[in-house]
Enzyme design. Structure first.
Site, PDB file in Angstrom:
ATOM      1  N   HIS A 143      -7.028  -6.182  -1.136  1.00  0.00           N
ATOM      2  CA  HIS A 143      -5.954  -5.206  -0.976  1.00  0.00           C
ATOM      3  C   HIS A 143      -4.947  -5.560   0.107  1.00  0.00           C
ATOM      4  O   HIS A 143      -3.787  -5.153   0.027  1.00  0.00           O
ATOM      5  CB  HIS A 143      -6.566  -3.842  -0.674  1.00  0.00           C
ATOM      6  CG  HIS A 143      -5.558  -2.745  -0.591  1.00  0.00           C
ATOM      7  ND1 HIS A 143      -4.786  -2.374  -1.681  1.00  0.00           N
ATOM      8  CD2 HIS A 143      -5.162  -1.949   0.446  1.00  0.00           C
ATOM      9  CE1 HIS A 143      -3.978  -1.378  -1.316  1.00  0.00           C
ATOM     10  NE2 HIS A 143      -4.183  -1.112  -0.044  1.00  0.00           N
ATOM     11  N   ASP A 165       0.853  -1.180   0.000  1.00  0.00           N
ATOM     12  CA  ASP A 165       0.000   0.000   0.000  1.00  0.00           C
ATOM     13  C   ASP A 165       0.899   1.244   0.000  1.00  0.00           C
ATOM     14  O   ASP A 165       1.781   1.350  -0.851  1.00  0.00           O
ATOM     15  CB  ASP A 165      -0.954  -0.056   1.216  1.00  0.00           C
ATOM     16  CG  ASP A 165      -1.934   1.100   1.273  1.00  0.00           C
ATOM     17  OD1 ASP A 165      -2.931   1.074   0.529  1.00  0.00           O
ATOM     18  OD2 ASP A 165      -1.700   2.035   2.064  1.00  0.00           O
TER      19      ASP A 165
END
Length: 316
Positions: free
Chosen positions: A295, A102
């Site tokens: 994610h 991320d």
């Protein structure tokens, strides 16, 4: 089982950083994303240590036990990359493999681009390397996605951190579920008059990879620092664009690995960038797609991520 230990290290950047670490051997620096901390690497720290590496996961600037300054302009990509390089120095090493997930991925890419002499290899999870654009990013995102797009929304002073900090348990439960491969879909656009958590509904049941203990740990780690520092990273997007003009479209030359979930909206929305990444990352060794993964790559699919990372590390 290999122990994970904790200490504070003075980065050569001047920031006192909390690190979790395990093992001995070549250094692997694990950089977390938003809204995470060292704990997002819990499954990798031990696996890398048992494979003969010194795995170190810091709380990055503004996060958890590290904390950070109040000034927004102290969270630029140059500060963040400087913290990582300074941590390599503080740990007594000349070089490291830098892994990021991320927001940690752009930091890892930046370290590899700005200081390739300090990087044996770079691995990024979820976020590919994007060459510097021709215009500042916030206006571009506003034009494409509107004022509600979360990165634009996070430019507002005080509002995002107040919302996220109001009920941290609900914040972590909702965000970690919403962007995962177990959720029906995630569109990070804040409704008019609403908040970011409106697009992160609480699940009826948490995914198997996310335990009540995990959520409680995140809440405890954020208890003192809150969310202002993490949100400040987003508030420097345009400033980062200004500061990196000298590296406009410069290549990332160290060996590289990219891993993403095929249900991660961040990665799937950047397929064109990923398909062309070798144009600017010439030694990209592999791109690994994880079926059904969202994610939170290294938390949702720890075994597969560990396998990919160890294969890459052994190839260097």
């Amino acid at each position: 089982m290999t122990d994970i230990t904790h200490r504070f290290v003075e980065s050569a950047s001047g920031l006192r950083m909390h690190v979790a670490e395990a093992g001995e051997g070549p250094l692997v620096l694990l950089l977390h994303g938003f809204p995470e901390c060292w704990y997002s690497w819990r499954h990798q720290l031990r696996a890398l240590a048992e494979a003969g590496f010194h795995a170190v996961a810091p709380d990055q600037r503004g996060y958890a036990r590290t904390g950070g300054p109040a000034e927004v302009d102290q969270y630029t990509i140059l500060h963040l990359a400087g913290d990582a390089v300074g941590l390599i120095d503080a740990l007594g090493e000349e070089r490291a493999v830098v892994v990021g997930h991320d927001w940690g991925a752009p930091v890892a890419w930046a370290v590899a681009q700005l200081r390739p002499d300090r990087v044996r290899g770079v691995a990024a999870l979820s976020v590919p390397h994007r060459p510097r654009s021709s215009r500042p990013p916030v206006a571009t995102m506003r034009e494409l996605f509107g004022d509600g797009f979360y990165m634009v929304h996070f430019q507002r002073p005080d509002v995002p951190e107040a919302e996220l900090g109001r009920d941290p348990e609900a914040t972590f439960r909702g965000m970690l579920y919403a962007a995962s491969g177990d959720a029906p879909g995630f569109l990070p656009v804040v409704p008019e008059g609403g908040g970011f958590l409106d697009v992160c509904p609480l699940p009826e049941e948490t995914p198997a990879w996310l335990t009540e203990e995990d959520i409680a740990t995140y809440v405890a780690e954020y208890a003192d620092s809150g969310f202002a520092g993490p949100v400040n990273w987003y508030r420097n997007l345009d400033r980062n664009w200004d500061l990196t003009a000298a590296w406009h479209r410069a290549p990332v030359t160290p060996p590289a690995l990219f891993v993403a979930g095929d249900r991660d909206v961040v990665a799937t929305g950047a397929r064109d960038v990923i398909d062309r990444m070798r144009d600017f990352v010439p030694d990209l060794r592999d791109t690994v797609w994880l079926p059904g993964c969202g994610h939170w790559t290294q938390q949702e699919r720890p075994a597969e991520v560990n396998e990919a990372l160890l294969g890459f590390l052994r190839s260097l």
